[in-house]
Write an enzyme that holds these catalytic residues in place. Structure first.
Site, mmCIF file in Angstrom:
data_model
loop_
_atom_site.group_PDB
_atom_site.id
_atom_site.type_symbol
_atom_site.label_atom_id
_atom_site.label_comp_id
_atom_site.label_asym_id
_atom_site.label_seq_id
_atom_site.Cartn_x
_atom_site.Cartn_y
_atom_site.Cartn_z
ATOM 1 N N CYS A 1 59.621 54.269 53.673
ATOM 2 C CA CYS A 1 58.515 54.638 54.374
ATOM 3 C C CYS A 1 58.834 55.630 55.688
ATOM 4 O O CYS A 1 59.781 55.343 56.418
ATOM 5 C CB CYS A 1 57.915 53.273 55.083
ATOM 6 S SG CYS A 1 56.468 53.443 55.942
ATOM 7 N N ARG B 1 45.890 53.763 49.825
ATOM 8 C CA ARG B 1 46.801 52.705 50.532
ATOM 9 C C ARG B 1 46.858 53.335 51.949
ATOM 10 O O ARG B 1 46.837 52.535 52.832
ATOM 11 C CB ARG B 1 48.077 52.599 49.866
ATOM 12 C CG ARG B 1 49.015 51.704 50.681
ATOM 13 C CD ARG B 1 50.287 51.490 50.036
ATOM 14 N NE ARG B 1 50.847 50.379 50.593
ATOM 15 C CZ ARG B 1 51.788 50.276 51.553
ATOM 16 N NH1 ARG B 1 51.849 51.330 52.202
ATOM 17 N NH2 ARG B 1 52.149 49.212 51.959
HETATM 18 P P1 RVP Z 1 61.453 47.667 51.471
HETATM 19 O O1 RVP Z 1 61.510 46.400 50.686
HETATM 20 O O2 RVP Z 1 62.006 47.982 52.736
HETATM 21 O O3 RVP Z 1 61.711 49.036 50.362
HETATM 22 O O4 RVP Z 1 59.768 48.112 51.815
HETATM 23 C C1 RVP Z 1 58.642 47.557 50.835
HETATM 24 C C2 RVP Z 1 57.313 47.944 51.622
HETATM 25 O O5 RVP Z 1 57.422 49.189 51.985
HETATM 26 C C3 RVP Z 1 56.109 47.663 50.622
HETATM 27 O O6 RVP Z 1 56.027 46.460 50.577
HETATM 28 C C4 RVP Z 1 55.094 48.446 51.410
HETATM 29 O O7 RVP Z 1 54.634 47.634 52.286
HETATM 30 C C5 RVP Z 1 55.959 49.512 52.063
HETATM 31 N N1 RVP Z 1 55.693 50.784 51.566
HETATM 32 C C6 RVP Z 1 55.433 51.152 50.216
HETATM 33 N N2 RVP Z 1 55.509 52.408 50.065
HETATM 34 C C7 RVP Z 1 55.619 52.897 51.173
HETATM 35 C C8 RVP Z 1 55.423 54.384 51.369
HETATM 36 O O8 RVP Z 1 55.476 55.196 50.736
HETATM 37 N N3 RVP Z 1 55.488 54.917 52.883
HETATM 38 N N4 RVP Z 1 55.719 51.939 52.033
#
Ligand code: RVP
Length: 500
Positions: A319, A418
């Site tokens: 993210c 989203r």
């Molecule tokens: P991680 O476990 O740190 O990989 O985080 C997963 C979380 O990141 C997802 O459950 C969602 O809330 C968030 N996410 C998913 N896509 C993206 C993005 O493209 N920014 N973020």
């Protein structure tokens, strides 16, 4: 004037647990990780509980039906990704709900006129040498025989020989009724020394096959998460746009719980979505909402009818929301703040709304910290994306295996629902990246290690269940120098020594 939080926000890596007293009973085997998934009133039981506090992220690169089955087997819940058509998502849900552990549907559909040459080609393609022969060649057609590699000799038989000339015909087969339980089927396999037992219905139509080689795999997992009809529990991601069309399709397919998937959940859109679903489909339909990062956001969603609340903005490994938009909060601080609001809400209204810590888990001990800080369960993306069961490709780079992992806010996923807040419904910038993660093997092997670490740490804190962990945990912030002290330091690791 703007509101200023008085303390900086922190993430899990800045905290440690200080051990408490452990009694003799405090051993990992006695620890329960059971946790509520959806809200409940004081004195009542939640409609759905999980046996481990883990859910897999609502992402294309993480949660499909294969992941959902593997995780439910271990006691957790996957939320199938919503960034696909309602039909595709509902089909994944159906596959999870129709999956019968150990009961395999035929994938080598042959009929009596199929030739030996075709059988051999099929064997190469599927890797399966035992094939059911049905009258019309369909997976659920009338069973007329079975072919295994013991039925033919490639060197002595013409490739044109039809299956009916060398199969073991139905009259000589041992078969059983499709209503048999798995232990009963396994007993018959052992009694008759079979490699495969076909299960048929009252019209002799093939329903399933049970294989001897799957026996160890089929032994019941005591933590597996099943509904009253012994089907795996599964969740589904939804958005704040097409719920009127998507939700009925998902419920029809058997989804047990829904979750609004949004990067920012403190919005009128979420309130409208929750109200619509509960009004149209009833309070029994469980819907999580989020994501929020403070108590104010929690209370808003709680009042709007959320069945659980998801916490986390910008902490996900893929993210880049914090960098691109400058919104978010350190994940640990967000969890602590929201859990405090949950406890106040419970005290005030007698309604307990579980909190999910979503994203940002890097090490296994971060999970224990999230739970100690009050999270009822975690949602993990990167963690699960590394396993065999995730839907993405495994690639080899310089001799090492990796799996692909991309964010829902990346150009690759194009999950704009989203991220948008209404208006033009299109975003002009990405909030996620496309990446690789080191391949880690099977979900089962990895999750067992992670859970045993959590159980062991809980024992160090004197806790035999998650509510005791919350009550007893002593949590300390650590300085950056003491973080260095926590790893191996001031030694030269042998694998870096470079000796000839
Ligand atoms: P991680 O476990 O740190 O990989 O985080 C997963 C979380 O990141 C997802 O459950 C969602 O809330 C968030 N996410 C998913 N896509 C993206 C993005 O493209 N920014 N973020």
């Amino acid at each position: 004037m703007a509101y200023y939080f008085t303390e900086p926000s922190h993430t899990f890596g800045e905290y440690l647990l200080v051990p408490g007293y452990s009694s003799e009973q405090c051993v990992p085997a006695n620890v329960s990780l059971q946790t509520p998934l959806v809200k409940f009133r004081r004195g009542e039981e939640p409609k759905i509980k999980m046996n481990i506090p883990m859910t897999s992220a609502i992402m294309q690169a993480v949660s499909n039906d294969t992941m959902a089955i593997a995780l439910a087997r271990e006691g957790g819940v996957s939320f199938i990704y919503g960034s696909q058509t309602p039909e595709q998502e509902a089909a994944m849900i159906s596959r999870v709900k129709n999956y019968k552990s150990g009961f395999v549907s035929s994938d080598s559909n042959i009929k009596p006129t199929t030739t030996l040459g075709e059988v051999l080609a099929l064997k190469d393609a599927t890797g399966h040498s035992t094939m059911a022969v049905t009258e019309d060649g369909t997976p659920n057609g009338k069973l007329v025989g079975i072919v295994t590699s013991r039925d033919y000799r490639v060197t002595r038989m013409s490739f044109d020989t039809p299956v009916k000339d060398f199969m073991t015909p139905f009259e000589r087969l041992i078969y059983a009724d499709a209503n048999l339980t798995l232990p009963q089927a396994n007993d018959l396999i052992w009694e008759h020394k079979l490699n495969m037992l076909p299960l048929i219905d009252e019209n002799q139509r093939l329903r399933y096959m049970v294989f001897r080689k799957d026996y160890t795999d089929n032994k019941e997992n005591e933590l597996e998460l099943i509904d009253e009809r012994k089907r795996y529990i599964v969740g589904a991601g939804i958005n704040t746009r097409d719920y009127a069309e998507r939700v009925p399709a998902l419920l029809e397919a058997g989804a047990d719980v829904l979750c609004i998937d949004s990067s920012e959940g403190y919005s009128e859109w979420q309130k409208k979505t929750l109200e619509y679903i509960h009004k149209e489909f009833g309070e029994d339909v469980k819907v999580g909402a989020g994501n929020v990062v403070d108590g104010e956001g929690f209370r808003f969603l709680a009042d709007a009818g959320a069945d659980f609340v998801k916490v986390g903005i910008g902490g996900g490994s893929i993210c880049i929301t914090r960098e691109t938009k400058g919104i978010g909060r350190g994940q640990a601080t967000a969890v602590i703040d929201v859990c405090r609001a949950r406890d106040e809400y419970f005290k005030e209204k007698g309604v307990y709304i579980p909190v999910c810590s979503d994203g940002g888990i890097v090490h296994d001990y971060h999970m224990t910290l999230a739970l100690a800080m009050g999270a009822d369960f975690m949602m993990l993306g990167r963690y699960f994306s590394r396993f065999d069961e995730s839907p993405t490709d495994k690639v080899k780079v310089n001799g090492t295996y990796y799996k692909e992992y991309w964010g829902e806010g990346s150009n690759r996923a194009r999950n704009w629902q989203r991220y948008d807040l209404g208006g033009d419904r299109k975003l002009s910038f990405e909030e996620g990246v496309d990446s690789y993660v080191p391949y880690a093997g099977s979900l089962r092997d990895n999750i067992h290690i992670s859970l045993s670490k959590i159980r062991s740490t809980m024992c160090n804190c004197g806790a035999l269940n998650l509510s005791e962990l919350r009550d007893k945990a002593k949590i300390t912030l650590v300085s950056s120098t003491s973080i260095v002290e926590g790893g191996s330091h001031d030694v030269i690791l042998k694998d870096k020594f470079g000796r000839d």
